[in-house]
Write a protein that holds these residues in place. Structure first.
Motif, PDB file in Angstrom:
ATOM      1  N   ASP A  32       0.814  -1.211   0.000  1.00 21.72           N
ATOM      2  CA  ASP A  32       0.000   0.000   0.000  1.00 21.72           C
ATOM      3  C   ASP A  32       0.852   1.269   0.000  1.00 21.72           C
ATOM      4  O   ASP A  32       0.364   2.362   0.304  1.00 21.72           O
ATOM      5  N   ALA A  33       2.116   1.159  -0.377  1.00 15.66           N
ATOM      6  CA  ALA A  33       3.017   2.320  -0.351  1.00 15.66           C
ATOM      7  C   ALA A  33       2.471   3.461  -1.198  1.00 15.66           C
ATOM      8  O   ALA A  33       2.488   4.620  -0.775  1.00 15.66           O
ATOM      9  N   GLY A  34       1.990   3.162  -2.394  1.00 15.11           N
ATOM     10  CA  GLY A  34       1.437   4.209  -3.258  1.00 15.11           C
ATOM     11  C   GLY A  34       0.251   4.905  -2.616  1.00 15.11           C
ATOM     12  O   GLY A  34       0.129   6.138  -2.662  1.00 15.11           O
ATOM     13  N   ASP A  35      -0.636   4.122  -1.995  1.00 12.05           N
ATOM     14  CA  ASP A  35      -1.799   4.706  -1.325  1.00 12.05           C
ATOM     15  C   ASP A  35      -1.367   5.597  -0.158  1.00 12.05           C
ATOM     16  O   ASP A  35      -1.942   6.663   0.062  1.00 12.05           O
ATOM     17  N   ARG A  36      -0.363   5.161   0.584  1.00 13.50           N
ATOM     18  CA  ARG A  36       0.131   5.966   1.703  1.00 13.50           C
ATOM     19  C   ARG A  36       0.689   7.302   1.223  1.00 13.50           C
ATOM     20  O   ARG A  36       0.446   8.342   1.833  1.00 13.50           O
ATOM     21  N   LEU A  55       0.514  11.510 -10.279  1.00 14.39           N
ATOM     22  CA  LEU A  55      -0.057  10.937  -9.055  1.00 14.39           C
ATOM     23  C   LEU A  55       0.160  11.843  -7.850  1.00 14.39           C
ATOM     24  O   LEU A  55      -0.678  11.919  -6.958  1.00 14.39           O
ATOM     25  N   LEU A  56       1.307  12.522  -7.831  1.00 12.95           N
ATOM     26  CA  LEU A  56       1.603  13.431  -6.715  1.00 12.95           C
ATOM     27  C   LEU A  56       0.954  14.791  -6.881  1.00 12.95           C
ATOM     28  O   LEU A  56       0.992  15.610  -5.971  1.00 12.95           O
ATOM     29  N   GLY A  57       0.396  15.058  -8.052  1.00 14.74           N
ATOM     30  CA  GLY A  57      -0.112  16.396  -8.332  1.00 14.74           C
ATOM     31  C   GLY A  57       1.024  17.386  -8.482  1.00 14.74           C
ATOM     32  O   GLY A  57       0.864  18.576  -8.218  1.00 14.74           O
ATOM     33  N   ALA A  58       2.183  16.894  -8.901  1.00 18.04           N
ATOM     34  CA  ALA A  58       3.379  17.725  -9.018  1.00 18.04           C
ATOM     35  C   ALA A  58       3.458  18.376 -10.388  1.00 18.04           C
ATOM     36  O   ALA A  58       2.879  17.888 -11.360  1.00 18.04           O
ATOM     37  N   ASP A  59       4.181  19.462 -10.461  1.00 15.90           N
ATOM     38  CA  ASP A  59       4.521  20.042 -11.753  1.00 15.90           C
ATOM     39  C   ASP A  59       5.566  19.144 -12.393  1.00 15.90           C
ATOM     40  O   ASP A  59       6.367  18.505 -11.702  1.00 15.90           O
TER      41      ASP A  59
END
Length: 125
Positions: free
Chosen positions: A55-59, A90-94
């Motif tokens: 669940d690393a991605g979910d965390r 996924l991170l909402g990063a630029d």
């Protein structure tokens, strides 16, 4: 590269140096010098991918993220472009892509890297 399966630190270091050119878009004196800096370790490389919770991605996604810029090279053979772009999304990063660049944009294309980083920092700091 696909047949390298080092089992000792010496074999790992030898394989790392042999495969180093694949990490860069070009193999000039600058990239060659960078590839020789730092240390590599078979134990650390093995630990990097060990015991990753399912669940690393979910965390990560559940944790509030600070403003983030993800910079990628269009010739990055270590990660590829799509996974890096996906990670940024996924991170909402630029996300910034640098052309003619491998895995180390700050080494290979320092002016282009700063050209993406400086304006981003000026907006977020």
């Amino acid at each position: 590269m696909l047949t390298d399966e080092p089992s000792t630190e010496f074999e790992f270091h030898e394989a790392f140096q042999r495969q180093a050119p694949a990490s860069y878009a070009h193999w000039t004196a600058v990239e060659q010098s960078h590839a020789k800096s730092g240390a590599v370790s078979l134990v650390a490389a093995a630990a990097w991918f060990a015991d990753i919770p399912p669940d690393a991605g979910d965390r990560i996604r559940a944790t509030p993220q600070p403003p983030t810029l993800v910079v990628a090279g269009d010739r990055d053979l270590l990660t590829g472009v799509k996974p890096v772009a996906g990670y940024a999304s996924l991170l909402g990063a630029d996300y910034a892509l640098i052309e003619e660049c491998g895995h180390y944009p700050w080494v290979e294309q320092p002016q282009a890297f700063r050209g993406r980083l400086d304006p981003w920092l000026n907006r977020h700091v």
